[in-house]
Design a protein around this motif. Structure first.
Motif, PDB file in Angstrom:
ATOM      1  N   LEU A 362     -26.066 -43.892 -39.518  1.00  0.00           N
ATOM      2  CA  LEU A 362     -25.521 -42.786 -40.328  1.00  0.00           C
ATOM      3  C   LEU A 362     -26.619 -41.751 -40.627  1.00  0.00           C
ATOM      4  O   LEU A 362     -27.008 -41.528 -41.773  1.00  0.00           O
ATOM      5  CB  LEU A 362     -24.881 -43.334 -41.603  1.00  0.00           C
ATOM      6  CG  LEU A 362     -23.817 -44.418 -41.350  1.00  0.00           C
ATOM      7  CD1 LEU A 362     -23.178 -44.850 -42.656  1.00  0.00           C
ATOM      8  CD2 LEU A 362     -22.760 -43.948 -40.352  1.00  0.00           C
ATOM      9  N   THR A 363     -27.108 -41.135 -39.545  1.00  0.00           N
ATOM     10  CA  THR A 363     -28.242 -40.213 -39.625  1.00  0.00           C
ATOM     11  C   THR A 363     -27.862 -38.849 -39.068  1.00  0.00           C
ATOM     12  O   THR A 363     -26.793 -38.674 -38.463  1.00  0.00           O
ATOM     13  CB  THR A 363     -29.409 -40.759 -38.789  1.00  0.00           C
ATOM     14  OG1 THR A 363     -28.942 -40.906 -37.435  1.00  0.00           O
ATOM     15  CG2 THR A 363     -29.889 -42.104 -39.304  1.00  0.00           C
ATOM     16  N   ALA A 364     -28.789 -37.877 -39.236  1.00  0.00           N
ATOM     17  CA  ALA A 364     -28.551 -36.513 -38.757  1.00  0.00           C
ATOM     18  C   ALA A 364     -28.305 -36.485 -37.248  1.00  0.00           C
ATOM     19  O   ALA A 364     -27.514 -35.678 -36.751  1.00  0.00           O
ATOM     20  CB  ALA A 364     -29.741 -35.621 -39.120  1.00  0.00           C
ATOM     21  N   GLU A 365     -28.978 -37.386 -36.519  1.00  0.00           N
ATOM     22  CA  GLU A 365     -28.767 -37.445 -35.068  1.00  0.00           C
ATOM     23  C   GLU A 365     -27.305 -37.649 -34.706  1.00  0.00           C
ATOM     24  O   GLU A 365     -26.829 -37.189 -33.675  1.00  0.00           O
ATOM     25  CB  GLU A 365     -29.556 -38.620 -34.466  1.00  0.00           C
ATOM     26  CG  GLU A 365     -31.021 -38.372 -34.298  1.00  0.00           C
ATOM     27  CD  GLU A 365     -31.737 -39.631 -33.806  1.00  0.00           C
ATOM     28  OE1 GLU A 365     -31.205 -40.751 -33.987  1.00  0.00           O
ATOM     29  OE2 GLU A 365     -32.829 -39.474 -33.254  1.00  0.00           O
ATOM     30  N   ASN A 366     -26.597 -38.368 -35.560  1.00  0.00           N
ATOM     31  CA  ASN A 366     -25.175 -38.626 -35.328  1.00  0.00           C
ATOM     32  C   ASN A 366     -24.271 -37.700 -36.145  1.00  0.00           C
ATOM     33  O   ASN A 366     -23.077 -37.984 -36.329  1.00  0.00           O
ATOM     34  CB  ASN A 366     -24.855 -40.091 -35.632  1.00  0.00           C
ATOM     35  CG  ASN A 366     -25.421 -41.013 -34.557  1.00  0.00           C
ATOM     36  OD1 ASN A 366     -25.340 -40.720 -33.368  1.00  0.00           O
ATOM     37  ND2 ASN A 366     -26.019 -42.124 -34.981  1.00  0.00           N
ATOM     38  N   GLY A 367     -24.864 -36.623 -36.681  1.00  0.00           N
ATOM     39  CA  GLY A 367     -24.038 -35.618 -37.356  1.00  0.00           C
ATOM     40  C   GLY A 367     -23.911 -35.785 -38.855  1.00  0.00           C
ATOM     41  O   GLY A 367     -23.173 -35.046 -39.498  1.00  0.00           O
ATOM     42  N   PHE A 368     -24.619 -36.766 -39.425  1.00  0.00           N
ATOM     43  CA  PHE A 368     -24.531 -36.987 -40.870  1.00  0.00           C
ATOM     44  C   PHE A 368     -25.794 -36.458 -41.539  1.00  0.00           C
ATOM     45  O   PHE A 368     -26.837 -37.111 -41.509  1.00  0.00           O
ATOM     46  CB  PHE A 368     -24.348 -38.480 -41.184  1.00  0.00           C
ATOM     47  CG  PHE A 368     -23.075 -39.052 -40.620  1.00  0.00           C
ATOM     48  CD1 PHE A 368     -21.868 -38.844 -41.271  1.00  0.00           C
ATOM     49  CD2 PHE A 368     -23.075 -39.785 -39.439  1.00  0.00           C
ATOM     50  CE1 PHE A 368     -20.677 -39.362 -40.760  1.00  0.00           C
ATOM     51  CE2 PHE A 368     -21.903 -40.303 -38.917  1.00  0.00           C
ATOM     52  CZ  PHE A 368     -20.704 -40.090 -39.574  1.00  0.00           C
ATOM     53  N   ASN A 369     -25.695 -35.261 -42.140  1.00  0.00           N
ATOM     54  CA  ASN A 369     -26.861 -34.644 -42.757  1.00  0.00           C
ATOM     55  C   ASN A 369     -27.110 -35.131 -44.174  1.00  0.00           C
ATOM     56  O   ASN A 369     -28.209 -34.984 -44.700  1.00  0.00           O
ATOM     57  CB  ASN A 369     -26.720 -33.121 -42.745  1.00  0.00           C
ATOM     58  CG  ASN A 369     -26.794 -32.577 -41.331  1.00  0.00           C
ATOM     59  OD1 ASN A 369     -27.710 -32.917 -40.579  1.00  0.00           O
ATOM     60  ND2 ASN A 369     -25.818 -31.784 -40.945  1.00  0.00           N
ATOM     61  N   ASP A 370     -26.104 -35.664 -44.793  1.00  0.00           N
ATOM     62  CA  ASP A 370     -26.240 -36.129 -46.180  1.00  0.00           C
ATOM     63  C   ASP A 370     -25.081 -37.086 -46.485  1.00  0.00           C
ATOM     64  O   ASP A 370     -24.192 -37.282 -45.653  1.00  0.00           O
ATOM     65  CB  ASP A 370     -26.245 -34.933 -47.149  1.00  0.00           C
ATOM     66  CG  ASP A 370     -25.103 -33.962 -46.869  1.00  0.00           C
ATOM     67  OD1 ASP A 370     -23.985 -34.434 -46.552  1.00  0.00           O
ATOM     68  OD2 ASP A 370     -25.332 -32.730 -46.941  1.00  0.00           O
ATOM     69  N   GLN A 371     -25.093 -37.647 -47.686  1.00  0.00           N
ATOM     70  CA  GLN A 371     -24.039 -38.592 -48.069  1.00  0.00           C
ATOM     71  C   GLN A 371     -22.680 -37.898 -48.157  1.00  0.00           C
ATOM     72  O   GLN A 371     -21.633 -38.533 -47.955  1.00  0.00           O
ATOM     73  CB  GLN A 371     -24.405 -39.265 -49.408  1.00  0.00           C
ATOM     74  CG  GLN A 371     -23.458 -40.364 -49.876  1.00  0.00           C
ATOM     75  CD  GLN A 371     -23.429 -41.589 -48.952  1.00  0.00           C
ATOM     76  OE1 GLN A 371     -24.317 -41.772 -48.110  1.00  0.00           O
ATOM     77  NE2 GLN A 371     -22.390 -42.402 -49.097  1.00  0.00           N
ATOM     78  N   GLY A 372     -22.703 -36.575 -48.443  1.00  0.00           N
ATOM     79  CA  GLY A 372     -21.444 -35.825 -48.444  1.00  0.00           C
ATOM     80  C   GLY A 372     -20.764 -35.887 -47.078  1.00  0.00           C
ATOM     81  O   GLY A 372     -19.546 -36.096 -46.973  1.00  0.00           O
ATOM     82  N   ASP A 373     -21.552 -35.709 -46.004  1.00  0.00           N
ATOM     83  CA  ASP A 373     -20.987 -35.816 -44.655  1.00  0.00           C
ATOM     84  C   ASP A 373     -20.414 -37.221 -44.398  1.00  0.00           C
ATOM     85  O   ASP A 373     -19.381 -37.366 -43.738  1.00  0.00           O
ATOM     86  CB  ASP A 373     -22.070 -35.531 -43.596  1.00  0.00           C
ATOM     87  CG  ASP A 373     -22.323 -34.040 -43.385  1.00  0.00           C
ATOM     88  OD1 ASP A 373     -21.401 -33.234 -43.623  1.00  0.00           O
ATOM     89  OD2 ASP A 373     -23.450 -33.696 -42.968  1.00  0.00           O
ATOM     90  N   VAL A 374     -21.122 -38.242 -44.891  1.00  0.00           N
ATOM     91  CA  VAL A 374     -20.648 -39.613 -44.678  1.00  0.00           C
ATOM     92  C   VAL A 374     -19.285 -39.813 -45.350  1.00  0.00           C
ATOM     93  O   VAL A 374     -18.375 -40.440 -44.789  1.00  0.00           O
ATOM     94  CB  VAL A 374     -21.677 -40.641 -45.201  1.00  0.00           C
ATOM     95  CG1 VAL A 374     -21.131 -42.068 -45.105  1.00  0.00           C
ATOM     96  CG2 VAL A 374     -22.988 -40.529 -44.422  1.00  0.00           C
ATOM     97  N   MET A 375     -19.133 -39.229 -46.549  1.00  0.00           N
ATOM     98  CA  MET A 375     -17.863 -39.390 -47.256  1.00  0.00           C
ATOM     99  C   MET A 375     -16.757 -38.536 -46.622  1.00  0.00           C
ATOM    100  O   MET A 375     -15.623 -38.982 -46.477  1.00  0.00           O
ATOM    101  CB  MET A 375     -18.036 -39.037 -48.737  1.00  0.00           C
ATOM    102  CG  MET A 375     -18.929 -40.001 -49.499  1.00  0.00           C
ATOM    103  SD  MET A 375     -18.257 -41.701 -49.627  1.00  0.00           S
ATOM    104  CE  MET A 375     -19.196 -42.540 -48.363  1.00  0.00           C
ATOM    105  N   ILE A 376     -17.078 -37.302 -46.217  1.00  0.00           N
ATOM    106  CA  ILE A 376     -16.058 -36.433 -45.591  1.00  0.00           C
ATOM    107  C   ILE A 376     -15.581 -37.058 -44.282  1.00  0.00           C
ATOM    108  O   ILE A 376     -14.389 -37.028 -43.968  1.00  0.00           O
ATOM    109  CB  ILE A 376     -16.627 -35.016 -45.352  1.00  0.00           C
ATOM    110  CG1 ILE A 376     -16.904 -34.314 -46.691  1.00  0.00           C
ATOM    111  CG2 ILE A 376     -15.662 -34.179 -44.506  1.00  0.00           C
ATOM    112  CD1 ILE A 376     -17.764 -33.052 -46.558  1.00  0.00           C
ATOM    113  N   ASP A 377     -16.499 -37.636 -43.531  1.00  0.00           N
ATOM    114  CA  ASP A 377     -16.168 -38.263 -42.245  1.00  0.00           C
ATOM    115  C   ASP A 377     -16.274 -39.784 -42.334  1.00  0.00           C
ATOM    116  O   ASP A 377     -16.862 -40.446 -41.465  1.00  0.00           O
ATOM    117  CB  ASP A 377     -17.074 -37.724 -41.138  1.00  0.00           C
ATOM    118  CG  ASP A 377     -16.687 -36.317 -40.716  1.00  0.00           C
ATOM    119  OD1 ASP A 377     -15.468 -36.030 -40.664  1.00  0.00           O
ATOM    120  OD2 ASP A 377     -17.578 -35.497 -40.447  1.00  0.00           O
ATOM    121  N   THR A 378     -15.668 -40.342 -43.379  1.00  0.00           N
ATOM    122  CA  THR A 378     -15.689 -41.795 -43.572  1.00  0.00           C
ATOM    123  C   THR A 378     -15.274 -42.553 -42.315  1.00  0.00           C
ATOM    124  O   THR A 378     -15.900 -43.540 -41.922  1.00  0.00           O
ATOM    125  CB  THR A 378     -14.742 -42.167 -44.730  1.00  0.00           C
ATOM    126  OG1 THR A 378     -15.231 -41.578 -45.931  1.00  0.00           O
ATOM    127  CG2 THR A 378     -14.636 -43.667 -44.912  1.00  0.00           C
TER     128      THR A 378
END
Ligand code: FEO
Ligand code: CA
Ligand code: CA
Ligand code: CA
Length: 603
Positions: A362-378
């Motif tokens: 769950l890193t920027a390399e895979n498109g997750f720049n922050d925890q907000g991205d992780v939650m939006i794209d759960t």
């Protein structure tokens, strides 16, 4: 079956005969009274329902459509007064509005701006005070001070947690990314230990419109859109409703980020009619079926949540802090915590995989720049973590002893079976029982087993698994909602949708034994009228009152069933339940079940 080896289940009542007709049926010795119907006035100044001349202004003060989740907050120690909290999941325009028939999903020719606003006003939720009289009967307190409607037409909400203020939540009508008007497709839900109400936003994708259509007229998103990958995973835009034709916020050509403000769990404080509901982004974004809470043995709040989609996941949320007597502090438990997705292994263990930015993939390399991205794209985060794709996780119900029951409703498209989803072409669904390690709901692993495989046990190809004590009335298909009663016993309600014709039975409420030799024995307690889905159920703490919700009577499966070979319309519905008035269409309604002469249900 060896009767001695299969003791009777603990639920004391005579089973209803399974079948299908125009009205409801409850076990003998019980009353099933209509408490609230679509259109009933719920504020002192609300107009009476006039089905031929309905307006959005009237609907904003009247009980909404398609009642799904039902919760109850007692207002006195005796539990004879309280607030009923009801979700209104969706609308069926063909049986709501005279003269428009079934709408073509591209043109929606019959949907005027006023009808669109009525639909929006009929979605959302209702808080209404109810009271139990000396005769044991419940009725609506129309001038209750907490009575209110919550709708996608006019109820302002805020967003909390990791995705609040995120740039992907910024819209023309809210450059802060922290506010939103309304909630949609509120399916099941839950009540928190401190008496707030959680409304789960389920099929939000269906509400978003675009003028961009492919050669078949299907709404599509351009591959160059920055949200294209995310929206593709979530099914946006669905264009099930015409709302985007008259309101910019449902039109992704005008408000491209608006879908990111939906698909959350909303917390409402029913005790304060002026309170602003909050969408808690820490609980993740998916097609939230429900949000049933439990206090773990270590004092933390745990919420079990299914993502109702074929091959999607079971989740749970664990708060950082512990539940206390401080209501405001308790609501912050929904902002700081960890969301987990479930991996069900073949050896019977379940592992809860944390969705934490920077951990694992769950890193920027895979498109997750922050925890907000992780939650939006759960969903995309859970894909990368290797969660187990399930047969449509619907409601999930925890019990205080570290057990949770997971409803897998069906999945006709499954080709390869695995241990936790054991049947290919799973038309009838199954139920999984989880036992968390140490009996603690906040544990990150546990064990699982299959409680029942649903469907007709007399048809070998179905591959059903029930306790042999289950009668021909007691087996069911498509488990959806569930509840635990005052004695810790499990109850299941069904939603067969287009599978009605495969069982020939209406939807209903079943008492399903989980313990001892009778484990896996099911008994039918209540049966819906034709085409109605069984929602609720909710038991009061004293076990004497059961609230049920009959959703969309007269619609599901009616064209597949003998005697009902037609699609329902306002003018020609399959049933006119519960009014049976020749000018009134069928009305979704909340039913209240009590024992004749009083006392606990099924005891
Ligand atoms: Fe709205 Fe998954 O049922
Ligand atoms: Ca449901
Ligand atoms: Ca369902
Ligand atoms: Ca339904």
């Amino acid at each position: 079956a060896d009767a001695a080896a299969h003791a009777a289940s603990r639920y004391v009542f005579d089973e209803v005969t399974a079948g299908n007709d125009k009205t409801h049926h409850v076990a003998e010795g019980y009353d099933a009274d209509i408490l609230l119907r679509w259109g009933d006035p719920i504020t002192a100044d609300a107009p009476e329902f006039d089905v031929m001349n309905q307006t959005a202004a009237a609907q904003l003060k009247q009980f909404g459509y398609n009642n799904d989740y039902v919760g109850f907050v007692p207002l006195n120690d005796a539990g004879t007064r309280g607030l009923l909290c009801v979700n209104h999941e969706y609308t069926n325009e063909e049986v709501m509005f005279p003269g428009i028939g079934r709408q073509d999903s591209v043109d929606f020719d019959g949907m005027t701006p006023e009808l669109i606003d009525i639909e929006m006003a009929a979605h959302g939720g209702t808080v209404v005070e109810i009271a139990r009289g000396d005769d044991g009967k419940w009725s609506v307190v129309r001038d209750g001070k907490m009575n209110r409607r919550i709708t996608p037409l006019d109820t302002e909400m805020t967003l909390s947690g990791p995705a609040a203020g995120h740039k992907r939540l910024m819209t023309n009508d809210d450059p802060t990314g922290t506010r939103v008007i309304g909630t949609i497709n509120n399916c099941a839900g839950g009540m928190t230990p401190w008496g707030t109400w959680l409304m789960a936003e389920e099929n939000f994708h269906g509400y978003f419109w675009t003028d961009n259509v492919d050669a078949d007229g299907k709404a599509v998103i351009d591959s160059g859109n920055p949200e294209a990958t995310s929206y593709g995973r979530y099914g946006v835009p669905g264009a099930w409703y015409a709302w985007g034709k008259t309101h910019d916020r449902w039109n992704i050509d005008r408000e491209p980020n608006m879908p990111n403000k939906f698909g959350w769990v909303v917390e409402v404080d029913p005790m304060d009619p002026t309170s602003t509901p909050v969408k808690h982004t820490a609980l993740g974004r998916f097609r939230h079926e429900g949000a049933e809470t439990i206090v773990a043995s270590d004092g933390r709040l745990v919420i079990y949540m299914g993502d109702d989609n074929r091959f999607d996941y079971q989740y749970k949320y664990v708060s950082d802090g512990t539940v206390s007597d401080d209501r405001a502090a308790n609501s912050r438990l929904l902002e700081e915590g960890t969301l987990y997705a479930a991996r069900f292994d073949e050896d019977g263990t379940v592992t809860w995989l944390p969705l934490v930015h920077g951990e694992g993939p769950l890193t920027a390399e895979n498109g997750f720049n922050d925890q907000g991205d992780v939650m939006i794209d759960t969903r995309i985060a859970a894909d990368l973590l290797g969660a187990t794709p399930m047969d449509r996780p619907e409601d999930a119900q925890p019990r205080g002893d570290g057990t949770a029951y997971i409803m897998l409703t069906n999945n006709s498209r499954r080709e390869e079976a695995n241990a936790a989803n054991p049947r290919p072409e799973n038309n009838f669904g199954h139920i999984i029982e989880i036992k968390e390690d140490g009996g603690n709901h906040s544990a990150t692993s546990g064990t699982w087993s299959i409680l029942v495989k649903c469907g007709d046990p007399a048809v070998a190809e179905v591959g059903a698994q029930w306790n042999p004590e289950t009668s021909e009335n007691g087996w069911f298909g498509s488990p959806d909602n569930c509840a635990i009663d005052a004695d810790g016993r499990l109850w299941i309600s069904t939603d067969q949708g287009s599978n009605w014709g495969k069982t020939g039975k209406s939807d209903g409420l079943y008492a399903l034994e989980t313990e001892g030799d009778a484990r896996g024995t099911s008994k039918l307690f209540f049966r819906c009228p034709v085409g109605g889905e069984m929602c609720g159920p909710y038991f009061t703490d004293d076990g004497e009152t059961l609230f049920l919700a009959v959703q969309h009577p007269g619609t599901d499966g009616t064209k597949d069933l003998a005697g009902f070979e037609r699609n329902s319309t306002f003018e020609d519905p399959a049933t006119r339940w519960p009014d049976f008035d020749p000018v009134m269409p069928p009305r979704p309604s909340v039913v209240v079940v009590t024992k004749k002469g009083g006392g606990k249900i099924a005891v």
